[in-house]
Design an enzyme around this catalytic site. Structure first.
Site, PDB file in Angstrom:
ATOM      1  N   ASN A  80      42.167  42.236  34.331  1.00 22.25           N
ATOM      2  CA  ASN A  80      43.135  41.757  35.116  1.00 22.25           C
ATOM      3  C   ASN A  80      42.541  40.910  36.366  1.00 22.25           C
ATOM      4  OD1 ASN A  80      41.160  43.772  36.706  1.00 22.25           O
ATOM      5  ND2 ASN A  80      42.507  45.160  37.345  1.00 22.25           N
ATOM      6  N   HIS A  98      44.816  53.127  40.215  1.00 22.02           N
ATOM      7  CA  HIS A  98      43.880  53.050  38.976  1.00 22.02           C
ATOM      8  C   HIS A  98      43.033  54.163  39.094  1.00 22.02           C
ATOM      9  CE1 HIS A  98      44.934  49.053  37.625  1.00 22.02           C
ATOM     10  NE2 HIS A  98      44.951  48.780  38.946  1.00 22.02           N
TER      11      HIS A  98
HETATM   12  C1  BDR Z   1      39.867  48.477  40.258  1.00 25.62           C
HETATM   13  O1  BDR Z   1      39.690  47.333  40.840  1.00 25.62           O
HETATM   14  C2  BDR Z   1      39.562  48.039  42.190  1.00 25.62           C
HETATM   15  O2  BDR Z   1      40.356  47.005  42.945  1.00 25.62           O
HETATM   16  C3  BDR Z   1      40.311  49.194  42.190  1.00 25.62           C
HETATM   17  O3  BDR Z   1      39.820  49.735  43.545  1.00 25.62           O
HETATM   18  C4  BDR Z   1      39.979  49.884  41.108  1.00 25.62           C
HETATM   19  O4  BDR Z   1      38.744  50.495  41.030  1.00 25.62           O
HETATM   20  C5  BDR Z   1      41.060  48.138  39.271  1.00 25.62           C
HETATM   21  O5  BDR Z   1      40.829  47.259  38.512  1.00 25.62           O
END
Ligand code: BDR
Ligand code: CA
Length: 314
Positions: free
Chosen positions: A160, A242
């Site tokens: 991501n 998540h």
């Molecule tokens: C993770 O990144 C953070 O922004 C969230 O809390 C989660 O732990 C997801 O990629």
């Protein structure tokens, strides 16, 4: 009733807050300590948020300790585009008043593990792995003492923060490298799994109908978080929550399917630093100590979460 003892290492963060609620409200979880690490926001901000969340639900007897203010090697990267400038934008919590534990998070982690019988504590990191890496370097014996590590981070087919790297891993890949190369059992609850963890309108209504201060906070929080995901990622759906998934796995592993596979962390790639390289080529060898979560029973996850919110609302 079997109680699972956990230490939650976090960087709240909207989805970290949800993970804390799930842990506190579920009768099978004994939350021994909350530790914080730079990640979604600076260490000061995420520690403030952890204190505010814990006090909000009246969890005043669980120690909270602040950990590392920066990654092992790299410069700090936070996620204001996801969690805002406070780390919990869009929500309103009373200012915390309770003091935190004076120990460094790394010491609280080590002390907690050593003061319990071997193989009874699960480490649940849901932020960058800086504290856990330092703990294992300071006290390598904890590898044998913990039951397992269940972490939110990584992904075997997508990223991501980059095309192939997930936020919690890419912000401190050296720390992740240390943690994944220790021989403790690790379950990687990565993006492949957590992208399935989305509420829907009906679930959001069920949460709203609880009509407690905590459920109101959850709705505010998830609405803010989903709005951001929709704007940035073109989602029409609700955003994936998540961190909730790592705690859910500890409560009931059958909520997910998992596959054993070796995992290592890319540190040198020009395009791939922070990738959790997962080797599915052949059945994993008996000594393989890592597994990845692949498929989620999403309705069960939300049932579990709503039950926790009901408990906390009492
Ligand atoms: C993770 O990144 C953070 O922004 C969230 O809390 C989660 O732990 C997801 O990629
Ligand atoms: Ca997190």
């Amino acid at each position: 009733m079997q109680k699972y003892k956990i230490i939650l290492d976090c960087d709240p963060g909207h989805d970290d807050a949800m993970a804390i609620f799930l842990a506190l409200g579920n009768p099978n979880i004994d939350l021994l300590a909350v530790t914080t690490v730079v990640g979604n926001q600076t260490l000061d901000k995420v520690t403030h948020n952890a204190r505010a969340i814990m006090e909000f639900v009246g969890a005043n007897n669980i120690p909270i300790a602040a950990g590392c203010p920066r990654p092992l090697v790299r410069t700090i990267q936070t996620a204001p585009e996801v969690h805002g400038s406070t780390g919990l934008d869009g929500t309103h919590l009373p200012e915390p008043t309770q003091p935190i534990d004076q120990r460094h998070a790394v010491d609280l982690i080590i002390d907690t593990i050593k003061s319990h019988p071997p193989k009874t504590i699960t480490l649940v990191p849901i932020g960058g792995l800086t504290n856990i890496a330092l703990a294992v370097r300071k006290a390598p014996e904890i590898v044998e003492l913990v039951k397992e590590v269940v972490l939110m981070g990584g992904g075997y087919h997508t990223g991501n923060r980059s095309a192939v790297a997930e936020f919690n891993i890419i912000i401190d890949p050296e720390a992740a490298h240390i943690v994944f190369n220790e021989k403790w059992p690790i379950t990687m609850v990565g993006l492949d799994l957590t992208h399935q963890a989305r509420p829907n309108d009906l679930i959001m209504e069920q949460i709203a109908r609880l009509n407690t201060p905590i459920s109101q906070f959850v709705v505010e929080s998830l609405n803010y978080y989903t709005t951001g995901y929709r704007q940035r990622n073109g989602y029409s759906d609700h955003a994936p929550v998540h961190d909730l998934c790592a705690v859910a796995y500890v409560i009931n592993p059958s909520i997910m399917e998992t596959v054993k596979a070796p995992i290592d962390i890319e540190l040198q790639g020009t395009l791939t630093t922070g990738m959790t390289v997962t080797d599915f080529r052949m059945p994993a060898k008996a000594e393989c100590h890592t597994q990845v979560a692949t498929k989620l029973d999403n309705p069960k996850l939300w049932e579990m979460f709503i039950n926790s919110l009901k408990q906390l609302g009492k």
